[in-house]
Write a protein that holds these residues in place. Structure first.
Motif, PDB file in Angstrom:
ATOM      1  N   HIS A 101       0.842  -1.190   0.000  1.00 45.78           N
ATOM      2  CA  HIS A 101       0.000   0.000   0.000  1.00 45.78           C
ATOM      3  C   HIS A 101       0.879   1.243   0.000  1.00 45.78           C
ATOM      4  N   GLY A 102       0.312   2.335  -0.494  1.00 41.75           N
ATOM      5  CA  GLY A 102       1.109   3.541  -0.604  1.00 41.75           C
ATOM      6  C   GLY A 102       0.369   4.801  -0.230  1.00 41.75           C
ATOM      7  N   ILE A 103       1.157   5.811   0.057  1.00 40.16           N
ATOM      8  CA  ILE A 103       0.653   7.154   0.335  1.00 40.16           C
ATOM      9  C   ILE A 103       1.203   8.067  -0.750  1.00 40.16           C
ATOM     10  N   VAL A 104       0.306   8.779  -1.400  1.00 34.93           N
ATOM     11  CA  VAL A 104       0.680   9.709  -2.463  1.00 34.93           C
ATOM     12  C   VAL A 104       0.846  11.099  -1.856  1.00 34.93           C
ATOM     13  N   HIS A 105       1.925  11.732  -2.142  1.00 32.27           N
ATOM     14  CA  HIS A 105       2.352  13.062  -1.693  1.00 32.27           C
ATOM     15  C   HIS A 105       3.178  12.968  -0.408  1.00 32.27           C
ATOM     16  N   ALA A 106       2.565  12.633   0.727  1.00 30.22           N
ATOM     17  CA  ALA A 106       3.288  12.483   2.004  1.00 30.22           C
ATOM     18  C   ALA A 106       4.186  13.682   2.284  1.00 30.22           C
ATOM     19  N   GLN A 107       3.616  14.860   2.215  1.00 25.40           N
ATOM     20  CA  GLN A 107       4.429  16.069   2.334  1.00 25.40           C
ATOM     21  C   GLN A 107       4.658  16.517   3.771  1.00 25.40           C
ATOM     22  N   ILE A 108       3.634  16.514   4.605  1.00 30.60           N
ATOM     23  CA  ILE A 108       3.774  17.036   5.969  1.00 30.60           C
ATOM     24  C   ILE A 108       3.851  15.846   6.930  1.00 30.60           C
ATOM     25  N   THR A 109       5.044  15.320   7.100  1.00 28.14           N
ATOM     26  CA  THR A 109       5.236  14.162   7.974  1.00 28.14           C
ATOM     27  C   THR A 109       5.849  14.606   9.297  1.00 28.14           C
ATOM     28  N   ASN A 110       6.165  13.648  10.121  1.00 24.00           N
ATOM     29  CA  ASN A 110       6.902  13.875  11.359  1.00 24.00           C
ATOM     30  C   ASN A 110       7.655  12.579  11.661  1.00 24.00           C
ATOM     31  N   PRO A 111       8.563  12.593  12.627  1.00 20.54           N
ATOM     32  CA  PRO A 111       9.346  11.375  12.899  1.00 20.54           C
ATOM     33  C   PRO A 111       8.491  10.142  13.208  1.00 20.54           C
ATOM     34  N   ALA A 112       7.400  10.308  13.933  1.00 17.64           N
ATOM     35  CA  ALA A 112       6.559   9.154  14.274  1.00 17.64           C
ATOM     36  C   ALA A 112       5.900   8.568  13.023  1.00 17.64           C
ATOM     37  N   ILE A 113       5.445   9.421  12.127  1.00 15.58           N
ATOM     38  CA  ILE A 113       4.834   8.939  10.876  1.00 15.58           C
ATOM     39  C   ILE A 113       5.867   8.211  10.037  1.00 15.58           C
TER      40      ILE A 113
END
Length: 174
Positions: free
Chosen positions: A48-60
């Motif tokens: 499975h995938g996430i498209v864009h994933a721009q605003i992440t953080n270390p936990a994500i």
């Protein structure tokens, strides 16, 4: 609950899901749904995938790695977004935005894409943005969030080797 059901449906029917997520809350929801899916281990196409994933953080990022989630990124957005992201999400959330090099360093499967027809589909433009993290005019000189600049070979792999992995054709392409 609806998202949980959708991801479980994809796993139960051995399909690959790709969900558009720009913000961290959306990614949290998708990652939780993937983790909860009762059919996850039965899905050979569970990349499975996430498209864009721009605003992440270390936990994500850590959860993406743990769940072996693909991340479909579009480096071309550096040119469009670098001057608006901080004012929209706040300086306190800038630690892991557009954190593509961090993803690769952690072993997260990042895949290059274009988001065409919204923006250019030309892979060389995307490679330029991934490597320099500058606008088309070469600003800022050191690049936007320079710690996230990719080496050229890794940026090329986004659109070749890693893209082949995302499409289950890593033994033939890439």
């Amino acid at each position: 609950e609806e998202l949980d059901d959708i991801i479980a449906f994809f796993d139960r029917h051995q399909m690959q899901a790709a969900v558009h997520c720009i913000g961290d809350r959306a990614m949290d929801m998708v990652l939780q749904a993937i983790e909860k899916s009762p059919y996850r281990q039965e899905n050979p196409k569970g990349r499975h995938g996430i498209v864009h994933a721009q605003i992440t953080n270390p936990a994500i990022l850590q959860k993406m790695k743990e769940l072996d989630v693909l991340v479909y990124i579009q480096p071309v957005f550096v040119d469009l977004d670098m001057n608006i992201v901080e004012q929209n999400v706040g300086a306190h959330r800038m630690d892991k935005v557009y954190a593509w090099k961090s993803m690769l360093d952690m072993g997260i499967h990042a895949v290059g894409g274009s988001d065409a027809p919204v923006v250019s589909f030309h892979p060389l433009e995307n490679i330029y943005f991934a490597v320099t993290r500058q606008t088309v005019h070469g600003n800022p000189e050191e690049g936007w969030i320079p710690s996230e600049k990719m080496p050229v070979d890794e940026a090329v792999k986004l659109f070749t080797k890693y893209a082949a992995y995302a499409s289950f054709s890593e033994d033939e392409l890439g």
